[in-house]
Write a protein that holds these residues in place. Structure first.
Motif, PDB file in Angstrom:
ATOM      1  N   ARG A 190       0.787   4.315 -14.273  1.00 57.81           N
ATOM      2  CA  ARG A 190       1.702   2.866 -13.390  1.00 57.81           C
ATOM      3  C   ARG A 190       1.559   2.592 -12.684  1.00 57.81           C
ATOM      4  O   ARG A 190       2.284   2.345 -11.305  1.00 57.81           O
ATOM      5  N   HIS A 191       0.848   3.781 -11.405  1.00 57.90           N
ATOM      6  CA  HIS A 191       0.499   4.127  -9.477  1.00 57.90           C
ATOM      7  C   HIS A 191      -1.034   3.141  -9.488  1.00 57.90           C
ATOM      8  O   HIS A 191      -2.181   3.774  -9.417  1.00 57.90           O
ATOM      9  N   LEU A 192      -0.942   2.806  -7.650  1.00 60.26           N
ATOM     10  CA  LEU A 192      -2.077   1.432  -7.697  1.00 60.26           C
ATOM     11  C   LEU A 192      -1.790   2.498  -5.930  1.00 60.26           C
ATOM     12  O   LEU A 192      -0.162   2.382  -5.538  1.00 60.26           O
ATOM     13  N   PHE A 227       0.601  -1.132  -0.060  1.00 59.14           N
ATOM     14  CA  PHE A 227      -0.585   0.234   0.195  1.00 59.14           C
ATOM     15  C   PHE A 227       0.854   1.340  -0.066  1.00 59.14           C
ATOM     16  O   PHE A 227       1.915   1.222   1.432  1.00 59.14           O
ATOM     17  N   ARG A 228       1.255   2.078  -0.479  1.00 61.10           N
ATOM     18  CA  ARG A 228       0.867   3.848  -0.522  1.00 61.10           C
ATOM     19  C   ARG A 228       0.412   4.869  -1.364  1.00 61.10           C
ATOM     20  O   ARG A 228      -0.201   4.854  -2.022  1.00 61.10           O
ATOM     21  N   ALA A 229       0.826   5.668  -0.177  1.00 60.58           N
ATOM     22  CA  ALA A 229      -0.231   6.685  -0.217  1.00 60.58           C
ATOM     23  C   ALA A 229       0.351   8.160  -1.479  1.00 60.58           C
ATOM     24  O   ALA A 229       0.382   8.730  -0.802  1.00 60.58           O
ATOM     25  N   GLU A 230       0.858   7.518  -1.980  1.00 62.54           N
ATOM     26  CA  GLU A 230       1.326   8.408  -3.056  1.00 62.54           C
ATOM     27  C   GLU A 230       0.992   8.897  -4.347  1.00 62.54           C
ATOM     28  O   GLU A 230      -0.333   8.640  -4.155  1.00 62.54           O
ATOM     29  N   ASN A 231       0.346  10.098  -4.030  1.00 68.73           N
ATOM     30  CA  ASN A 231      -0.042  10.657  -4.562  1.00 68.73           C
ATOM     31  C   ASN A 231      -0.314  10.751  -6.303  1.00 68.73           C
ATOM     32  O   ASN A 231      -0.336  12.207  -6.730  1.00 68.73           O
TER      33      ASN A 231
HETATM   34 MN    MN Z   1       7.344   5.437  -5.849  1.00 67.19          MN
END
Ligand code: MN
Ligand code: ATP
Length: 472
Positions: free
Chosen positions: A235-237, A226-230
């Motif tokens: 290519r990002h979930l 899990f990544r809370a990157e905005n």
């Molecule tokens: Mn990254």
């Protein structure tokens, strides 16, 4: 039990009596005959059922529309049509569930439209293909590691470390957000929280896998991260699956070889076992004009399978990119100005698609832009990192040889203010019988993107989670 359409299409014998259950894809009605095209999810193909309209009521005929579920039995016969070799001559038909106003009609819907109906899109040709391939790749992953004596390790989803170094984390708490316990200085008192400390969802299983590898030898994880990157990119979930092998006594070159063997094994498996799905997805993408200059999907997969991956140092990569036409004429959104900057996806894709024209492994990155646990090289400026870059996708794997020397590791942690006491357990692995070891993380959905030729990561996971979106 009903017969699977996959088996009937592969080896159904004309003259046998069978029963199928599935969903109607299309219906064609004439005075003498009704054709229903039925799919049960077992394979790409549909089975055509032929019905005598005089045997069913007008009302039932209306209800037998796209999306409705039915059970049909009858005899397999040689088809009169060109499109299929066998069909089902129905003798009995039961409507299981009608589907009036079914939103997915038999016409080309955009992927964006189907994302709004992610709970129904499993019933389309495209997503049937994607998710059957996703299954096949998962199976092949376990297969590959099992054959090589790796042990599948289930690492925790909830972690107390908030410095795993891979991105922003989601907090896990059962505190009452409207009535937070506070310390005298006003900060939240996590001693009152469920675990008596602050906790997060994991961004990687690596640190736990390292501990396990230093006892079991070779392990791998395959679980959600899990990544809370905005980062609202294709290519990002926020929730994605990662495969992380970790191997005792492996050095960087062994790690690269493992990654290359692994990826090629998976491609070979899919090429061998998912022909129908790949052929369908290839046809589908050939209709699109924006991908004209790309190789067709099957050719692309075979091409990557046959090429040895290029291996290049970060320093060499920067030199190539500095001299690259898009850098000189200002078409890179992030110009390459000096040694030390991080590579963006446009740079990764330039290296793969224009310069080397095959997958590229970039090694020995500046230590400033990589995680604290990567092994420092003798030059003092770089670490033994390896990123595997793929056409269309960019970074698909990130890995490294790990820092096994206690003093170097502590120095690296202190430099970025990781509290040593938080990772005391991790330091124990170096305190007691430390060894060289290496591993990497494969972004599972990035691989599925490559294998299916899909372009948006939201279309290769059943229910995507991205900033602002958590449907279903
Ligand atoms: Mn990254
Ligand atoms: P990127 O620079 O593309 O964000 P990263 O450097 O943060 O990737 P790592 O921390 O090395 O990635 O994670 C290992 C692998 O996990 C990556 O190579 C990539 O394939 C995948 N990955 C990372 N972040 C995401 C994400 N948000 N969604 C899907 N896959 C991801």
């Amino acid at each position: 039990m009903a017969n699977k359409i996959k088996e009937l299409l592969q080896s159904g014998t004309v003259g046998t009596h069978v029963e199928i259950k599935g969903w109607i894809r299309t219906k064609r009605v004439s005075k003498q005959v009704v054709f229903l095209s039925i799919n049960d999810g077992s394979c790409q193909g549909n089975l055509q059922a032929v019905i005598d309209p005089s045997q069913i009521s007008e009302e039932l005929l209306t209800e037998l529309g796209t999306g409705a579920s039915i059970a049909i039995s009858g005899n397999l016969v040689t088809s009169q049509g060109q499109a299929q070799s066998i069909e089902l001559q129905a003798t009995e038909l039961t409507l299981l569930g009608s589907a009036p106003d079914y939103p997915i009609q038999p016409k080309a819907h955009s992927l964006e439209f189907l994302r709004e109906w992610s709970h129904l899109r499993f019933r389309t040709n495209t997503f049937g293909a994607v998710f059957r391939i996703r299954h096949a790749v998962s199976y092949a992953i376990h297969n590959f590691f099992h054959q090589r004596g790796f042990f599948y390790l289930h690492t925790p989803i909830i972690t107390a470390a908030d410095a795993e170094g891979a991105g922003e984390m989601f907090r896990v708490t059962n505190l009452d957000l409207l009535n937070l316990p506070k310390n005298p200085d006003g900060s939240v008192n996590y001693k009152e929280d469920f675990f008596k400390t602050s906790t997060n969802l994991t961004v990687s299983g690596q640190l736990a896998a390292e501990a396990a590898a230093m006892g079991l030898g070779s392990v791998y994880t395959f679980g959600p991260t899990f990544r809370a990157e905005n980062s609202n990119t294709a290519r990002h979930l926020a929730e994605f699956w990662m495969v992380e092998p970790e191997v005792a006594f492996n050095e960087l070159q062994d790690n690269i070889t493992l990654a290359e063997d692994f990826l090629k094994f998976l491609l070979e498996y899919v090429l061998k076992n998912c022909q129908e799905e790949l052929t369908y997805l290839q046809q589908r993408s050939l209709h699109k004009t924006d991908t004209k200059q790309q190789m067709p999907l099957l050719e692309r997969l075979n091409f990557v399978l046959e090429q040895p991956f290029a291996r290049v140092s970060y320093t060499e990569a920067i030199a190539i990119l500095m001299d690259a036409p898009p850098n000189k004429n200002g078409t890179f959104a992030y110009p390459i100005t000096h040694w030390g900057i991080d590579l963006q996806s446009e740079h990764e894709r330039y290296l793969v698609e224009h310069h080397f024209k095959k997958p590229v492994v970039v090694i020995n990155y500046p230590r400033e832009i990589k995680a604290f646990y990567m092994r420092q090289n003798d030059d003092g400026n770089t670490v033994a990192a390896m990123d595997v870059l793929f056409p269309g996708v960019g970074e698909i794997i990130g890995g490294s040889q790990r820092e096994e020397r206690m003093d170097y590791l502590i120095e690296a942690m202190q430099r970025i203010n990781v509290p040593l006491e938080d990772l005391n357990w991790y330091l124990d692995t170096r305190r007691f019988g430390t060894i060289p070891h290496s591993g990497f993380g494969l972004g599972f959905e990035r691989l599925i993107l490559f294998v299916t030729g899909m372009e948006n990561i939201r279309d290769v996971i059943p229910f995507p989670r991205t900033p602002g979106h958590v449907a279903c």
